[in-house]
Design a protein around this motif. Structure first.
Motif, short mmCIF file in Angstrom:
data_model
loop_
_atom_site.label_atom_id
_atom_site.label_comp_id
_atom_site.label_asym_id
_atom_site.label_seq_id
_atom_site.Cartn_x
_atom_site.Cartn_y
_atom_site.Cartn_z
N ALA A 120 6.46 30.53 -13.69
CA ALA A 120 7.33 30.54 -14.89
C ALA A 120 6.36 29.83 -15.97
CB ALA A 120 8.65 29.93 -14.69
N GLY A 121 5.53 29.01 -15.79
CA GLY A 121 4.91 28.39 -16.71
C GLY A 121 3.64 29.46 -17.22
N GLN A 122 3.19 30.26 -16.29
CA GLN A 122 2.29 31.15 -16.76
C GLN A 122 2.70 32.10 -17.49
OE1 GLN A 122 0.93 32.15 -12.76
NE2 GLN A 122 -1.13 31.87 -13.40
N VAL A 123 4.06 32.60 -17.35
CA VAL A 123 4.81 33.60 -18.24
C VAL A 123 4.99 33.01 -19.30
CG1 VAL A 123 7.03 34.76 -18.50
CG2 VAL A 123 5.87 34.80 -16.25
N ARG A 124 5.23 31.53 -19.62
CA ARG A 124 5.61 30.92 -20.91
C ARG A 124 4.30 31.03 -21.80
NH1 ARG A 124 8.81 27.64 -17.68
NH2 ARG A 124 10.94 28.02 -17.68
N ARG A 125 3.30 30.43 -21.01
CA ARG A 125 1.76 30.64 -21.80
C ARG A 125 1.51 32.08 -22.24
NH1 ARG A 125 1.27 26.81 -17.83
NH2 ARG A 125 0.19 27.97 -16.36
N PRO A 136 13.12 35.75 -14.03
CA PRO A 136 12.05 35.35 -13.00
C PRO A 136 12.47 36.02 -11.49
CG PRO A 136 13.86 33.59 -12.97
CD PRO A 136 14.36 34.78 -14.06
N HIS A 137 13.63 36.83 -11.39
CA HIS A 137 13.96 37.15 -9.88
C HIS A 137 13.48 38.32 -9.35
CE1 HIS A 137 17.50 35.03 -12.18
NE2 HIS A 137 17.30 34.12 -10.91
N VAL A 186 12.97 40.49 -24.15
CA VAL A 186 13.64 40.31 -23.28
C VAL A 186 12.98 41.02 -22.01
CG1 VAL A 186 15.81 39.96 -23.90
CG2 VAL A 186 15.03 42.08 -23.65
N SER A 187 12.46 40.31 -21.16
CA SER A 187 11.52 40.75 -19.94
C SER A 187 11.78 40.49 -18.46
CB SER A 187 9.99 40.38 -20.26
OG SER A 187 9.12 40.64 -19.66
N ASN A 188 11.69 41.59 -17.67
CA ASN A 188 11.80 41.21 -16.26
C ASN A 188 10.52 40.92 -16.11
OD1 ASN A 188 14.41 42.40 -16.08
ND2 ASN A 188 13.68 44.20 -15.23
N GLN A 189 10.40 39.71 -15.11
CA GLN A 189 9.32 39.18 -14.47
C GLN A 189 9.20 38.70 -13.05
OE1 GLN A 189 6.28 38.68 -16.23
NE2 GLN A 189 7.16 39.11 -18.20
N GLY A 229 -0.34 36.60 -16.05
CA GLY A 229 -0.14 35.01 -15.99
C GLY A 229 -1.34 34.76 -16.83
N ASP A 230 -2.42 35.42 -17.50
CA ASP A 230 -3.31 35.14 -18.45
C ASP A 230 -3.19 35.39 -19.72
OD1 ASP A 230 -5.93 34.61 -19.28
OD2 ASP A 230 -6.95 36.00 -18.16
N PRO A 231 -3.00 34.40 -20.56
CA PRO A 231 -2.74 34.61 -21.97
C PRO A 231 -3.91 35.19 -22.68
CG PRO A 231 -2.26 32.31 -21.44
CD PRO A 231 -3.02 32.83 -20.12
N GLY A 232 -5.16 35.19 -22.16
CA GLY A 232 -6.25 35.77 -22.75
C GLY A 232 -6.28 37.43 -22.67
N ARG A 233 -5.06 37.89 -21.65
CA ARG A 233 -5.00 39.19 -21.40
C ARG A 233 -4.08 40.10 -22.42
NH1 ARG A 233 -4.35 40.69 -15.25
NH2 ARG A 233 -4.80 42.85 -16.24
N VAL A 234 -3.21 39.07 -23.19
CA VAL A 234 -2.25 39.56 -23.93
C VAL A 234 -3.19 40.51 -25.41
CG1 VAL A 234 -0.43 39.20 -25.70
CG2 VAL A 234 -0.73 37.59 -23.72
N ARG A 235 -2.44 41.60 -25.24
CA ARG A 235 -2.95 42.50 -26.33
C ARG A 235 -1.51 43.10 -26.81
NH1 ARG A 235 -6.51 40.17 -25.17
NH2 ARG A 235 -8.59 40.88 -24.48
N LEU A 236 -1.61 43.24 -28.15
CA LEU A 236 -0.32 43.69 -28.98
C LEU A 236 -0.40 45.20 -28.93
CD1 LEU A 236 0.02 41.52 -32.15
CD2 LEU A 236 1.15 41.39 -29.87
N LEU A 237 0.74 45.98 -29.09
CA LEU A 237 0.81 47.32 -29.02
C LEU A 237 0.43 47.82 -30.28
CD1 LEU A 237 4.27 48.18 -27.20
CD2 LEU A 237 1.90 48.58 -26.57
N PRO A 238 -0.17 48.90 -30.71
CA PRO A 238 -0.54 49.27 -32.29
C PRO A 238 0.95 49.15 -32.98
CG PRO A 238 -1.31 50.83 -30.49
CD PRO A 238 -0.64 50.02 -29.80
N GLY A 239 0.77 48.87 -34.13
CA GLY A 239 2.04 48.73 -34.93
C GLY A 239 2.99 47.42 -34.38
#
Length: 168
Positions: A49-54, A73-74, A36-39, A8-18
């Protein structure tokens, strides 16, 4: 994106190599992109859901903006039609993009991603990571790539592939 369970933390988002190069390559062909992602953390009360959107917005910034984001979200036991390996997320994403699911390629890191693609009539490709079960890699060996960029390059060589969709 690198898999961070229930992030839920945008600061932890890291892209995969490539990843950025793969999205750029897809866009250079005039094709749509999406996630498309199971959350299940939402359904389990671990995040909102707001955290996922951020988090998704941060990934969008890093990737230059994707065309569609869909998430389930289920909780796993909810029996919904959208949770992978069911096809709902892919069908919704394809509909929002105005493309036939058969023209979609879904790249994911677990069997549920490949199975959801098949259930939706899309092509599924597996890019294993440390969390991918060895039996899943063996099961989908013919649809397996060592990294995201290789998967996208392979999908683009297929004349039937007209959309790249990354699953997480």
């Amino acid at each position: 994106m690198a898999d961070v369970p229930h992030n839920g933390d945008p600061g932890r988002v890291r892209l995969l190599p490539g990843a950025a190069r793969a999205v750029e390559l897809v866009r250079s062909r005039g094709l749509a992109t999406g996630v498309v992602s199971n959350q299940s953390g939402i359904g389990r009360g671990l995040l909102t859901a707001g955290q996922v959107r951020r988090v998704n917005e941060r990934a969008d910034e890093l990737l230059g903006g994707l065309d569609v984001w869909e998430f389930c979200p289920h909780a796993p036991d909810a029996g919904c039609a959208c949770r992978k390996p069911r096809p709902g997320l892919i069908l919704r994403a394809a509909a929002r993009l105005g493309v036939d699911p058969a023209e979609c390629v879904v790249v994911g890191d677990i069997a549920a991603d490949v199975l959801a693609a098949g259930a939706a009539g899309a092509r599924g490709m597996l890019v294993p990571n440390a969390a991918t079960a060895a039996d899943e890699v063996k099961r989908f060996a013919s649809r397996c790539a060592p990294d995201l960029l290789t998967a996208v390059r392979g999908a683009l060589q297929d004349p039937a592939a007209t959309m790249g969709a990354r699953s997480s």
